[in-house]
Write a protein that holds these residues in place. Sequence first.
Motif, short mmCIF file in Angstrom:
data_model
loop_
_atom_site.label_atom_id
_atom_site.label_comp_id
_atom_site.label_asym_id
_atom_site.label_seq_id
_atom_site.Cartn_x
_atom_site.Cartn_y
_atom_site.Cartn_z
N GLY A 82 0.82 -1.21 0.00
CA GLY A 82 0.00 0.00 0.00
C GLY A 82 0.85 1.26 0.00
N LYS A 83 1.91 1.27 0.79
CA LYS A 83 2.78 2.45 0.88
C LYS A 83 3.47 2.75 -0.45
CE LYS A 83 2.83 4.11 5.00
NZ LYS A 83 2.95 5.54 5.24
N LEU A 84 3.65 1.71 -1.26
CA LEU A 84 4.28 1.92 -2.57
C LEU A 84 3.26 2.36 -3.62
CD1 LEU A 84 6.70 -1.14 -2.57
CD2 LEU A 84 7.36 1.28 -2.57
N GLY A 85 2.00 2.49 -3.21
CA GLY A 85 0.96 2.93 -4.15
C GLY A 85 0.38 1.78 -4.95
N LEU A 86 0.68 0.54 -4.55
CA LEU A 86 0.12 -0.62 -5.25
C LEU A 86 -1.13 -1.09 -4.49
CD1 LEU A 86 3.53 -2.46 -5.78
CD2 LEU A 86 2.31 -1.01 -7.42
N ASP A 87 -1.84 -2.04 -5.08
CA ASP A 87 -3.10 -2.46 -4.48
C ASP A 87 -2.90 -3.66 -3.55
OD1 ASP A 87 -5.63 -3.28 -3.85
OD2 ASP A 87 -6.22 -3.81 -5.90
N HIS A 108 15.04 3.62 -6.49
CA HIS A 108 14.06 2.97 -5.62
C HIS A 108 14.47 3.10 -4.14
CE1 HIS A 108 10.82 0.27 -4.70
NE2 HIS A 108 11.60 -0.70 -4.30
N VAL A 109 15.78 3.01 -3.88
CA VAL A 109 16.27 3.20 -2.50
C VAL A 109 15.88 4.60 -2.02
CG1 VAL A 109 18.35 3.48 -1.06
CG2 VAL A 109 18.19 1.56 -2.67
N ASP A 110 16.11 5.61 -2.87
CA ASP A 110 15.75 6.99 -2.50
C ASP A 110 14.26 7.09 -2.18
OD1 ASP A 110 18.20 8.18 -2.69
OD2 ASP A 110 17.97 8.71 -4.81
N ARG A 111 13.48 6.49 -3.05
CA ARG A 111 12.03 6.60 -2.91
C ARG A 111 11.55 5.94 -1.62
NH1 ARG A 111 7.55 4.26 -6.42
NH2 ARG A 111 5.76 5.41 -5.61
N VAL A 112 12.06 4.74 -1.37
CA VAL A 112 11.64 4.02 -0.16
C VAL A 112 12.06 4.80 1.09
CG1 VAL A 112 12.05 1.93 1.21
CG2 VAL A 112 11.59 1.74 -1.24
N MET A 113 13.29 5.33 1.06
CA MET A 113 13.75 6.10 2.22
C MET A 113 12.88 7.34 2.42
SD MET A 113 17.90 5.75 1.93
CE MET A 113 18.33 6.55 3.48
N GLU A 114 12.49 7.94 1.31
CA GLU A 114 11.66 9.15 1.42
C GLU A 114 10.27 8.80 1.99
OE1 GLU A 114 11.49 11.42 -2.24
OE2 GLU A 114 9.55 12.18 -1.55
N ILE A 115 9.67 7.75 1.48
CA ILE A 115 8.32 7.40 1.99
C ILE A 115 8.41 6.96 3.46
CG2 ILE A 115 6.24 6.01 1.64
CD1 ILE A 115 7.12 5.55 -1.24
N ALA A 116 9.44 6.18 3.77
CA ALA A 116 9.57 5.71 5.17
C ALA A 116 10.05 6.83 6.09
CB ALA A 116 10.55 4.54 5.22
N ASN A 117 10.57 7.89 5.50
CA ASN A 117 11.20 9.00 6.23
C ASN A 117 12.40 8.53 7.06
OD1 ASN A 117 11.62 11.65 6.80
ND2 ASN A 117 9.88 11.89 8.21
#
Length: 425
Positions: free
Chosen positions: A107-112, A133-142
Amino acid sequence: MNRETIHSVVTRALASQPITDLHTHIYSPRFGASPQPAGLLLWGIDELVTYHYLIAEVYRVVPASVLPYEKFWAMSKAAQADHIWKHLFLERTPVSEACRGILTTIGKLGLDPGEKSLEKHRKWFATQDPDKHVDRVMEIANVDSITMTNAVFDDRERELWLSNSQLGGDPRFKAVLRIDPMLRNWPEAVRRLASWGFGVREDFSGKTVREAQRFLGEWLDRMRAIYVAVSLSPEFHFPDPGGAPSDRVLREILLPLLAERGLPFAMMIGSRLRVNPALADAGDMSGKADILAVANLCHEFPRNRFLVTMLARENQHELCVAARKFGNLLVFGCWWFLNNPSLIEEITRMRIELLGTSFVPQHSDARILEQLLYKWEHTRSILAKVLAEKYADLAATGWPLQPSDIQRDVRLYLRDTFHCFVRSK
Ligand code: RAT
Ligand code: ZN
């Protein structure tokens, strides 16, 4: 502030505070990020679903008498993931923490999270560039910094360090020198060190101490490690009544070197390895350990700093009490089998009551990149609950609590206490 305001201030503070994750098993993409040949950075849906926590759970419902372990290990990653998905997510409700974690992550990745098959997710992950993808995950996870676990006795990892001088240079990741065999299996560690050209002997004679320190020093430099770590069995004692080599390794080799370099030593205590060896990483369990060992080390080595987490629920209270006695002991995280909502809540509440703000509530222990998303999301919501309750009790005394106090404390819990402990000499 009333209870409702406090809760929303706490929730906002937790959401906006970047986290330094002090113990993970995630690697920078420089260690290889492709599935074939497998790099050390694990990511993607098949890795997530085959996390060893879930392998243990699927063997609860499809036992080895139905699917022998060798057969499971011989299956492709995707086939293993499909097997786990079928039995834990489709034929049963995925209520366990490890299962729920997969769905939070998706869900956090915007998938269903409601997708019935893994195929769509596989396709999505296949289009991702690992580095971005590492950047993105770190950004979403803060998460602002990921602390790796760099096992020097692991052949694959050691070879990578030796063949690439740029391996440690990813600013998003910090290295940690992990040396379990030196404390858990000294004869084996001696054999390995000797084969790498270090003049060490099992009985500690001759140049053993100096040479073992030379080995550690070289690797600390090569990795630019921010601390040294080990996982220890429930039988770990200090001093050791039976004269175990770990006693001399600590006393003569490791602790003097770390004191001289001003680096902390992390002990994760209570892991009983391979009680079911056929399950590999999923076959380890926990056991109650001796906290006097921690207290004795903190007392006898005041120049050293100790980061400690313990695996048994039964050890948590005594560990907090020990931390009240020693400023060189920093308690961290709800480790492994304790990283479950009910236990995080209980342990965090007790730690606040006994230690105030002077501990690190959590580390993720993520092995697969995207687990940062669920592990931190789930922890944050429990911290919100516990902290809000504690601040409300405090406000009820008449103490003039300000939102900025809450933000400062959250910063300490999620980031600064660890940074200060690593930096302080
Ligand atoms: O939590 C885990 O994944 C365990 O298997 C261990 O890796 C443990 O965290 C450790 O660092 O030894
Ligand atoms: Zn770990």
